[in-house]
Design an enzyme around this catalytic site. Structure first.
Site, PDB file in Angstrom:
ATOM      1  N   ASP A   8       0.873  -1.167   0.000  1.00 27.99           N
ATOM      2  CA  ASP A   8       0.000   0.000   0.000  1.00 27.99           C
ATOM      3  C   ASP A   8       0.923   1.234   0.000  1.00 27.99           C
ATOM      4  O   ASP A   8       2.125   1.115   0.275  1.00 27.99           O
ATOM      5  CB  ASP A   8      -0.869  -0.031   1.269  1.00 27.99           C
ATOM      6  N   ASP A  10      -0.221   5.188   0.828  1.00 32.96           N
ATOM      7  CA  ASP A  10      -0.484   6.222   1.836  1.00 32.96           C
ATOM      8  C   ASP A  10      -0.601   5.626   3.225  1.00 32.96           C
ATOM      9  O   ASP A  10      -1.402   4.714   3.468  1.00 32.96           O
ATOM     10  CB  ASP A  10      -1.766   6.988   1.485  1.00 32.96           C
ATOM     11  N   GLU A  17      -0.928  10.608   4.903  1.00 29.25           N
ATOM     12  CA  GLU A  17      -2.310  11.043   5.160  1.00 29.25           C
ATOM     13  C   GLU A  17      -2.310  12.252   6.101  1.00 29.25           C
ATOM     14  O   GLU A  17      -2.798  13.322   5.732  1.00 29.25           O
ATOM     15  CB  GLU A  17      -3.144   9.897   5.756  1.00 29.25           C
ATOM     16  N   GLU A  54     -13.653  11.627  -3.133  1.00 29.66           N
ATOM     17  CA  GLU A  54     -14.835  11.022  -2.505  1.00 29.66           C
ATOM     18  C   GLU A  54     -14.944  11.467  -1.045  1.00 29.66           C
ATOM     19  O   GLU A  54     -16.037  11.706  -0.527  1.00 29.66           O
ATOM     20  CB  GLU A  54     -14.744   9.495  -2.581  1.00 29.66           C
ATOM     21  N   ARG A  82      -7.905  18.904  -7.326  1.00 25.61           N
ATOM     22  CA  ARG A  82      -6.825  19.183  -8.295  1.00 25.61           C
ATOM     23  C   ARG A  82      -5.721  20.005  -7.632  1.00 25.61           C
ATOM     24  O   ARG A  82      -4.544  19.695  -7.721  1.00 25.61           O
ATOM     25  CB  ARG A  82      -7.408  19.935  -9.493  1.00 25.61           C
ATOM     26  N   LYS A  84      -5.188  20.385  -4.423  1.00 26.64           N
ATOM     27  CA  LYS A  84      -4.574  19.581  -3.352  1.00 26.64           C
ATOM     28  C   LYS A  84      -3.453  18.730  -3.919  1.00 26.64           C
ATOM     29  O   LYS A  84      -2.362  18.647  -3.346  1.00 26.64           O
ATOM     30  CB  LYS A  84      -5.647  18.703  -2.692  1.00 26.64           C
TER      31      LYS A  84
HETATM   32  C1  XBP Z   1      -5.255   6.236   0.610  1.00 25.52           C
HETATM   33  C2  XBP Z   1      -6.351   7.021   0.081  1.00 25.52           C
HETATM   34  C3  XBP Z   1      -6.112   8.157  -0.814  1.00 25.52           C
HETATM   35  C4  XBP Z   1      -5.378   9.339  -0.187  1.00 25.52           C
HETATM   36  C5  XBP Z   1      -5.535  10.586  -0.999  1.00 25.52           C
HETATM   37  O1  XBP Z   1      -4.690   5.429  -0.375  1.00 25.52           O
HETATM   38  O2  XBP Z   1      -7.490   6.729   0.401  1.00 25.52           O
HETATM   39  O3  XBP Z   1      -7.385   8.604  -1.204  1.00 25.52           O
HETATM   40  O4  XBP Z   1      -5.920   9.634   1.082  1.00 25.52           O
HETATM   41  O5  XBP Z   1      -5.203  10.385  -2.339  1.00 25.52           O
HETATM   42  P1  XBP Z   1      -3.804   4.090  -0.020  1.00 25.52           P
HETATM   43  P2  XBP Z   1      -6.162  10.921  -3.503  1.00 25.52           P
HETATM   44  O6  XBP Z   1      -4.547   2.958  -0.682  1.00 25.52           O
HETATM   45  O7  XBP Z   1      -2.451   4.340  -0.649  1.00 25.52           O
HETATM   46  O8  XBP Z   1      -3.706   3.930   1.469  1.00 25.52           O
HETATM   47  O9  XBP Z   1      -6.491  12.341  -3.194  1.00 25.52           O
HETATM   48  O10 XBP Z   1      -5.348  10.751  -4.760  1.00 25.52           O
HETATM   49  O11 XBP Z   1      -7.385  10.050  -3.503  1.00 25.52           O
HETATM   50 MG    MG Z   2      -2.948   3.246   3.387  1.00 22.07          MG
END
Ligand code: XBP
Ligand code: MG
Length: 263
Positions: A8, A10, A17, A54, A82, A84
């Site tokens: 994974d 983030d 995050e 979302e 965008r 962000k």
């Molecule tokens: C975590 C997410 C992402 C990020 C933000 O992804 O839910 O939405 O919070 O990124 P991961 P975006 O599967 O790597 O833990 O704004 O591009 O959605």
């Molecule tokens: Mg994650």
């Protein structure tokens, strides 16, 4: 036998995050005149929704200051998201956010041991590119046999699509792979396919009551626990033991979920 490790991004590779996306969202709110900010606990609550766009729409549903019509809210969310992402990329490229402890080490050890690596994330290719190029280096792509991002898997975790695609592209079975995740949504996505998950708790999920993991630790350089063992840190030998233990785990629940979803 363990053949692949699926990362994974983030929260797992870096604390993006709390320290990255959240901060960049707040900067975008300010620049675009959006009259609210997301503090650390609020963003933690909102993480139940995967996908930044979302998440923003979800939050706006109960913000009295948000536009009344759905189309206006969507327009606002697109503009904020965008901006962000632009601010996020700048922040990452400045080197402000480092990989979490043990990430580089474990990636190197997997490469040396012939364990193939992949990425399965709900964030965009552009955000993955920014983080990995900065933290792993310009040839970061060579390290991964499959890179699955939101463009590939638009149905986001906890849906298993990202992991399904990763397995397909790697050409391995669920029991030949382990996932590394930080969140309940990520764990659910991997678990639904019967992939064992090593949880490396990120700041937001330090006290989360995870269930169904193959192994769990505070970070990859800290002690890890799995159903039949413990070790001072996560290395390839430990990954193999975790994978072996997972092979014998009862995942009948995930099989029920899978058979339900195909009806
Ligand atoms: C975590 C997410 C992402 C990020 C933000 O992804 O839910 O939405 O919070 O990124 P991961 P975006 O599967 O790597 O833990 O704004 O591009 O959605
Ligand atoms: Mg994650």
């Amino acid at each position: 036998m363990l053949r692949a490790l699926i990362w994974d991004v983030d929260g797992t590779i870096a604390e993006t995050e709390r320290d990255g996306h959240r901060v960049a969202f707040n900067e975008a709110f300010k620049e675009l005149g959006v009259p609210w900010r997301w503090d650390v606990p609020t963003y933690g609550y909102l993480l139940r929704v995967t996908g930044g766009y979302e998440r923003l729409l979800f939050d706006m549903e109960c913000r009295p200051q948000a536009p009344a019509s759905a189309s206006e809210r969507e327009g606002m969310a697109q503009a904020v998201h965008r901006r962000k992402n632009e601010r996020y990329a700048q922040m990452i490229l400045s080197g402000a956010i480092k990989a979490r402890p043990g990430v580089h080490r474990l990636m190197d050890e997997c490469a040396d041991a012939g364990i193939t690596m992949a990425i399965a994330t709900t964030t965009s290719r552009q955000n993955v590119e920014a983080l990995l190029a900065q933290q792993v280096g310009p040839y970061w792509r060579d390290r991964f046999a499959a890179i699955v991002c939101s463009e590939d898997a638009p149905i986001k975790k906890p849906d298993p699509l990202a992991y399904r695609l990763a397995l397909e592209r790697l050409g391995v079975g669920a029991r030949e792979a382990l996932a590394v995740e930080d969140s309940p949504n990520g764990l659910a996505a991997a678990y639904a396919l019967g992939i064992g998950t090593l949880i490396t708790r990120s700041a937001y999920f330090r006290y989360e009551a995870f269930a169904g993991f193959a192994g769990i630790c505070n970070d990859l350089d800290h002690p890890i626990t799995w159903p039949i063992g413990t070790a001072p840190r996560t290395d390839v030998a430990v990954l193999r033991q975790v994978s072996e233990a997972w092979t014998h785990a009862d995942t009948s629940y995930s099989r029920e979920v899978l058979s339900d979803s195909t009806k």
